[in-house]
Every structure is written in structure tokens, then in C-alpha cells.
Design an enzyme around this catalytic site. Sequence first.
Site, mmCIF file in Angstrom:
data_model
loop_
_atom_site.group_PDB
_atom_site.id
_atom_site.type_symbol
_atom_site.label_atom_id
_atom_site.label_comp_id
_atom_site.label_asym_id
_atom_site.label_seq_id
_atom_site.Cartn_x
_atom_site.Cartn_y
_atom_site.Cartn_z
ATOM 1 N N GLY A 92 0.767 -1.243 0.000
ATOM 2 C CA GLY A 92 0.000 0.000 0.000
ATOM 3 C C GLY A 92 0.799 1.295 0.000
ATOM 4 O O GLY A 92 0.339 2.307 -0.508
ATOM 5 N N GLU A 116 3.650 3.992 6.269
ATOM 6 C CA GLU A 116 2.423 3.203 6.127
ATOM 7 C C GLU A 116 1.414 3.995 5.305
ATOM 8 O O GLU A 116 1.380 5.227 5.367
ATOM 9 C CB GLU A 116 1.895 2.890 7.538
ATOM 10 C CG GLU A 116 0.553 2.194 7.620
ATOM 11 C CD GLU A 116 0.520 0.767 7.116
ATOM 12 O OE1 GLU A 116 0.896 0.556 5.947
ATOM 13 O OE2 GLU A 116 0.074 -0.123 7.860
ATOM 14 N N ASP A 117 0.592 3.311 4.539
ATOM 15 C CA ASP A 117 -0.420 4.004 3.754
ATOM 16 C C ASP A 117 -1.540 4.545 4.636
ATOM 17 O O ASP A 117 -1.877 5.712 4.593
ATOM 18 C CB ASP A 117 -0.992 3.095 2.642
ATOM 19 C CG ASP A 117 -1.453 1.730 3.165
ATOM 20 O OD1 ASP A 117 -1.343 1.462 4.385
ATOM 21 O OD2 ASP A 117 -1.918 0.923 2.333
ATOM 22 N N ASP A 145 -5.551 1.875 10.480
ATOM 23 C CA ASP A 145 -6.950 1.590 10.799
ATOM 24 C C ASP A 145 -7.017 1.001 12.204
ATOM 25 O O ASP A 145 -7.091 1.735 13.180
ATOM 26 C CB ASP A 145 -7.526 0.653 9.731
ATOM 27 C CG ASP A 145 -9.013 0.424 9.900
ATOM 28 O OD1 ASP A 145 -9.621 1.060 10.780
ATOM 29 O OD2 ASP A 145 -9.579 -0.383 9.144
ATOM 30 N N PHE A 199 -14.205 3.075 3.279
ATOM 31 C CA PHE A 199 -13.212 2.278 2.583
ATOM 32 C C PHE A 199 -12.642 3.093 1.429
ATOM 33 O O PHE A 199 -13.359 3.503 0.531
ATOM 34 C CB PHE A 199 -13.785 0.957 2.074
ATOM 35 C CG PHE A 199 -12.689 0.011 1.665
ATOM 36 C CD1 PHE A 199 -12.017 -0.747 2.614
ATOM 37 C CD2 PHE A 199 -12.291 -0.079 0.333
ATOM 38 C CE1 PHE A 199 -10.965 -1.577 2.246
ATOM 39 C CE2 PHE A 199 -11.244 -0.913 -0.043
ATOM 40 C CZ PHE A 199 -10.588 -1.664 0.920
ATOM 41 N N ASP A 252 -5.809 -0.363 -2.252
ATOM 42 C CA ASP A 252 -6.490 -1.232 -3.212
ATOM 43 C C ASP A 252 -7.813 -1.781 -2.694
ATOM 44 O O ASP A 252 -8.112 -1.776 -1.503
ATOM 45 C CB ASP A 252 -5.605 -2.435 -3.543
ATOM 46 C CG ASP A 252 -5.556 -3.431 -2.384
ATOM 47 O OD1 ASP A 252 -5.281 -2.999 -1.246
ATOM 48 O OD2 ASP A 252 -5.830 -4.619 -2.612
ATOM 49 N N ARG A 295 -4.947 0.747 -7.183
ATOM 50 C CA ARG A 295 -3.731 1.280 -6.542
ATOM 51 C C ARG A 295 -3.107 2.414 -7.354
ATOM 52 O O ARG A 295 -2.431 3.280 -6.819
ATOM 53 C CB ARG A 295 -2.672 0.180 -6.391
ATOM 54 C CG ARG A 295 -2.986 -0.885 -5.373
ATOM 55 C CD ARG A 295 -1.729 -1.701 -5.080
ATOM 56 N NE ARG A 295 -2.001 -2.976 -4.439
ATOM 57 C CZ ARG A 295 -2.143 -3.152 -3.134
ATOM 58 N NH1 ARG A 295 -2.083 -2.116 -2.320
ATOM 59 N NH2 ARG A 295 -2.374 -4.353 -2.628
#
Length: 172
Positions: free
Chosen positions: A46, A101-102, A105, A151, A158, A164
Site C-alpha cells: 500500500g 504506512e499508507d 486503521d 473504505f 487497493d 492502486r
Amino acid sequence: MPVAVELRRIVYTAEQLQARVREIAADISGAYTAEDRLLMIGILKGSFVFLADLVRQMTVPLDVDFVIASSYGAGKASTGEVRLLYDVAAPLEGRAVVLVEDIVDSGTTLRSLVPKLRARGPASLEICALLHKRTIELDPRWVGFDAPNEFLVGYGLDLAEHFRHLPYVASL
Ligand code: 5GP
Ligand code: MG
């Protein structure tokens, strides 16, 4: 194969992302010197777009490496342990490390990964996340945006490996 999924709205445009990435790159660059031997570690897959844009705006000398983290199977998922399918080749000892990190969560990935990397004796270990859903208490030193609890796809994120490549972040 086309996906029968509609993007609902653009949450962060390419321009917004690029502007924020430039700010973070300047911040991080200002926090280190060449002596820190900065190593930027992207968590695949990610983070690849964010990391690529970020390091190209940075002015401090740095190296780039990656980890691929995978959650254990369903039976062990509750432990929150992640397994490394690919690990950083270089020794971390004495170096400044920034883990990229993307999106944060539940925080499971980072909570498992950080102790593993800390055990290798880096001089410092910081987290830089493009997006943070703020569903848990985890305070990375650098965060791009506080993201809505939806989301999101695009800019590395993705849905079943699709989307992506989008230069913006959208919600489904
Ligand atoms: P955590 O371990 O913090 O629960 O999850 C982090 C990972 O879950 C992210 O690196 C990303 O792969 C995935 N993830 C969390 N939220 C989203 C989202 O909104 N969209 C996508 N595509 N992936 C997400
Ligand atoms: Mg991820």
C-alpha cells in the site's frame, strides 16, 4: 478485468496529496541530518506510491527499503501478529528509521511490526502514515490526513488489488 465498482467521491485530489506530501517531506528532512543515516521503510504494498512521492521531495540523504507484512491465518488473527514475507536486508543498528504506512486503521500491522524492528537497535524509530482513521490510539509522528471511516482506494490503496494506480484517493 474491469471491476463493477463505482467510486463514490474523491476524498483527496492528486493536488491535495502532492501538496501534503511536500509538507511532510520538508518536515522529515528537517528532523534528520546525514549522520542519522536515515532509512525509510515502506510497508508494501500500500505505501509504494506515497513513499515514492515522499522520498523524491526529501532533501536529507536517505536509503529506502521495504517490508511485506502478512496477517497470520484466521485462527491466529486475534493475536494481532504479523509475519514478514519480505524483510529489510540492511542492519538497523544505530540508524534513524522511519516506517512508512499508507493508512492506519486498527493499528494491528504497526503494533506488531514496531517491536520487531525496535529489537534490532535502531537509534530511533518513527512512523509516517499518509492517512489515519483515528479508530485507535496510535500517534505516528507524521500523518498526512485524518481520514473518514470509509473504505478508501487509490494512491496505493487497493480493493482486491485494483485501484492502486489512481493518483487520487476515493471512497467506494
Ligand atoms: P490496520 O493494521 O491498521 O488495521 O490496517 C492497516 C492496513 O489495512 C493498511 O495498510 C491497509 O492495507 C488496510 N486498510 C485499512 N483501511 C483501509 C481502507 O480504507 N482502504 C484500503 N484499501 N485498505 C485499508
Ligand atoms: Mg497496508
